[in-house]
Write a protein that holds these residues in place. Structure first.
Motif, PDB file in Angstrom:
ATOM      1  N   VAL B  56      -4.161  -5.827 -16.461  1.00  9.90           N
ATOM      2  CA  VAL B  56      -5.384  -5.070 -16.740  1.00  9.90           C
ATOM      3  C   VAL B  56      -6.353  -5.923 -17.545  1.00  9.90           C
ATOM      4  O   VAL B  56      -7.564  -5.923 -17.300  1.00  9.90           O
ATOM      5  N   LEU B  59      -8.040  -8.172 -15.166  1.00 12.43           N
ATOM      6  CA  LEU B  59      -9.038  -7.426 -14.390  1.00 12.43           C
ATOM      7  C   LEU B  59     -10.310  -7.217 -15.198  1.00 12.43           C
ATOM      8  O   LEU B  59     -11.419  -7.394 -14.702  1.00 12.43           O
ATOM      9  N   ILE B  60     -10.147  -6.841 -16.482  1.00 11.16           N
ATOM     10  CA  ILE B  60     -11.319  -6.588 -17.320  1.00 11.16           C
ATOM     11  C   ILE B  60     -12.094  -7.884 -17.552  1.00 11.16           C
ATOM     12  O   ILE B  60     -13.330  -7.892 -17.547  1.00 11.16           O
ATOM     13  N   LEU B  62     -12.279 -10.356 -15.481  1.00 11.49           N
ATOM     14  CA  LEU B  62     -12.997 -10.595 -14.224  1.00 11.49           C
ATOM     15  C   LEU B  62     -14.260  -9.751 -14.165  1.00 11.49           C
ATOM     16  O   LEU B  62     -15.338 -10.238 -13.788  1.00 11.49           O
TER      17      LEU B  62
END
Lengths: 219, 76
Positions: B56, B59-60, B62
């Motif tokens: 996660v 992802l954040i 990115l």
């Protein structure tokens, strides 16, 4: 607002399925033992894949109707994410099968059908690669997508039920419903499915935004 | 606001399913009760929580990079 509520919800739901999935009680069944918990991890991969492929075919149809380039990008990025989930579903299924059915690949109808469905979408990606001209590529791959999606549905849901299968819910086996799914496993399972579906949407949105930026850069 | 109170409330409601462990029946099949009673199950949970937190986080990060690039290309 890019930090959308549904992205946060997806992370919360998946964390919930990870933590409660291992701590909450599950039915004690022969052969499966504790691995029945894989229901929370292997099956949501497939549901996420199916939903994101549905998103992809909707964008393909919208592209065919309007010709807007961004719909084509969304369609292909949805397939990219869906293929990733499908591969993860196949691998996690093979790991699970290895310890419950005796071998990672038993030529079970659903396993074979899932592999064929993945090949269908690999072919979509290869088809796209083979056409250089942008609009032609978008049109032809959109039409292919419209055929690939119902084929995938038939392969995954209809064919395995018509014959003998090892999978629950297919080939005369009782579905997971009869394994006490109502009381104890249902909330975690539904949360996991929804969480991973939302996660697939997040991944698709990220890929789409990146692709758009890269295209602008190239222009 | 609304979602800020709703999501923790939903989490608390969902966590109540752990309470179902109150009824124990003699199992038809052996389960990992050893792992559970020795508390080692929490090691498993801790590991996967760490792994998923890492994913996660990635992802954040990115998201942040993409957002920065989008802001840059917007006035153009």
């Amino acid at each position: 607002m890019k930090y959308s509520w549904w992205k946060i919800l997806s992370v919360v739901l998946i964390f919930y399925s990870l933590i409660v999935g291992f701590l909450s009680p599950v039915p004690a069944l022969p052969i499966l033992h504790e691995s029945i918990r894989n229901l929370y991890y292997h099956v949501p991969m497939w549901f996420a894949m199916i939903i994101i492929f549905l998103v992809s075919v909707v964008y393909s149809i919208r592209y065919l109707r309007t010709g807007k380039h961004e719909y084509d990008i969304k369609a292909v990025e949805s397939v990219n994410v869906g293929v990733m989930f499908g591969i993860l579903g196949l691998i996690t299924g093979m790991i699970w099968a290895n310890y419950t059915w005796g071998e990672p690949w038993s030529n079970d109808p659903k396993q074979n059908s899932a592999a064929i469905a993945m090949l269908l979408y690999f072919a979509y990606l290869i088809l796209r690669n083979s056409i250089d001209e942008e609009q032609k590529r978008a049109k032809i791959s959109a039409v292919y997508n419209v055929f690939a999606f119902p084929l995938m549905i038939v392969l995954l849901f209809i064919l395995p039920r018509l014959t003998d299968s090892l999978h629950p819910g297919n080939g005369g086996n009782p579905g997971f419903n009869s394994y006490d799914l109502d009381n104890r496993m249902r909330p975690v399972f539904y949360a996991a499915c929804l969480g991973w579906i939302l996660m697939s949407a997040w991944l698709m949105q990220l890929r789409y935004r990146l692709r758009k930026l890269e295209n602008e850069d190239n222009n | 606001m609304k979602t800020r109170t709703l999501i923790p409330l939903v989490i608390l409601c969902m966590l109540s399913s752990i309470l179902y462990a109150q009824n124990t029946v003699s199992p038809v099949a052996e389960m990992a009760t050893g792992l559970r009673s020795s508390g080692k199950i929490y090691v498993v949970v801790a590991c996967i929580t760490v792994i998923f937190t890492g994913i996660v986080w990635y992802l954040i990060s990115l998201e942040k990079r993409v957002k920065k690039l989008e802001k840059k290309s917007k006035p153009k």
